[in-house]
Write an enzyme that holds these catalytic residues in place. Structure first.
Site, PDB file in Angstrom:
ATOM      1  N   SER A 172      -2.815  14.445  11.336  1.00  0.00           N
ATOM      2  CA  SER A 172      -1.477  13.741  10.335  1.00  0.00           C
ATOM      3  C   SER A 172      -0.642  13.700  11.300  1.00  0.00           C
ATOM      4  CB  SER A 172      -1.116  14.946   9.779  1.00  0.00           C
ATOM      5  OG  SER A 172      -0.207  14.904   8.574  1.00  0.00           O
TER       6      SER A 172
ATOM      7  N   TYR B 105       2.352   3.598   6.242  1.00  0.00           N
ATOM      8  CA  TYR B 105       1.708   4.721   7.311  1.00  0.00           C
ATOM      9  C   TYR B 105       2.008   6.519   6.572  1.00  0.00           C
ATOM     10  CZ  TYR B 105       0.567   7.585  11.535  1.00  0.00           C
ATOM     11  OH  TYR B 105      -0.431   7.723  12.541  1.00  0.00           O
TER      12      TYR B 105
ATOM     13  N   LYS C 122      -0.924   9.170   5.629  1.00  0.00           N
ATOM     14  CA  LYS C 122      -0.612  10.487   6.251  1.00  0.00           C
ATOM     15  C   LYS C 122      -1.047  11.394   5.445  1.00  0.00           C
ATOM     16  CE  LYS C 122      -2.554   9.534  10.015  1.00  0.00           C
ATOM     17  NZ  LYS C 122      -3.475   9.562  10.751  1.00  0.00           N
TER      18      LYS C 122
END
Length: 239
Positions: free
Chosen positions: A138, A152, A156
């Site tokens: 993560s 991004y 995650k």
């Protein structure tokens, strides 16, 4: 011998994890897109004396995911799946106002959709393993609203939630989402090329993941910093 699949294993954290697992006696199937670099890393990891297969390809390709699991079955099964492959969505990172939708799709496809696809492919041998486990790499961007990290971070955050639900649906497995924290990697350099400040090496972070695998705490979200701090505390008690 236990068998692990590690994606994004040609460099950075993926390679550091592969070396640590091999040193602990794991056989490995390693993935990355660039065949030459992946094979160089595989040769380095084989130096620890375990079986290591390099299977180059793109994790967003279902056929490649099937090849990874087939290779692991050839070594004996799948006991551990580490989804480390990641894409930023834009290099360098940009504000959401400038993020191309195609970039967000790429981040989601690599970081989230491919992770689920690989888990689905590997579930039968993972369920059959006495120590079946999944590690989703993560990021702190999944929980903190950093400027330019929106696409991004969203991918995650979605990965974290998939891992949490998988843990509920597959209680026989261990499922860990792990935030490794800042690292000196090519991915970070591509994300923020103007930032030249010193950051921890992937090799210094890998022991946190290896502790999870060795000690098998309950499924959940962990940070490498907390795991490493716990390790230091434990070493202090032993001293």
């Amino acid at each position: 011998m236990a068998v692990a699949i590690v994606t994004g294993a040609s460099k950075g954290l993926g390679r550091a994890l592969a070396e640590g697992l091999a040193e602990a006696g794991w056989d490995l199937v390693l993935d990355a897109r660039t065949a030459r670099v992946l094979e160089e890393s595989a040769r380095r990891v084989r130096g620890h004396g375990t079986r290591v297969l390099a299977v180059p390809g793109d994790v967003t390709d279902a056929a490649h995911r099937a090849d990874l699991v087939a290779a692991a079955r050839g070594l004996g099964g799948v006991d551990l799946l580490v989804h480390n492959a990641s894409a930023l969505g834009a290099e360098p990172l940009v504000r959401l106002a400038e993020l191309p939708p195609a970039g967000l799709r790429t981040a989601l496809e690599v970081n989230t959709v491919a992770a689920l696809g690989l888990v689905q492919e590997a579930l039968p041998p993972l369920r059959a393993s006495a120590v079946g486990a999944v590690v989703a790499v993560s990021s702190d961007a999944a929980v903190e609203p950093y400027g330019t990290w929106g696409g991004y971070g969203a991918s995650k955050a979605a990965l974290d939630h998939l891992a949490a639900v998988l843990a509920v649906e597959e209680p026989g497995l261990r499922v860990w989402a792990v935030d490794p924290g800042d690292m000196a990697t090519d991915l970070y350099a591509a994300a923020v090329p103007e930032d030249v400040s010193g950051r921890p090496s992937p090799e210094s972070v890998a022991p946190a993941f290896l502790r999870l695998v060795a000690e098998r705490p309950p499924s959940g979200r962990y940070t490498a910093a907390a795991l490493l701090e716990g390790e230091r505390e434990r070493e202090g008690e032993q001293a």
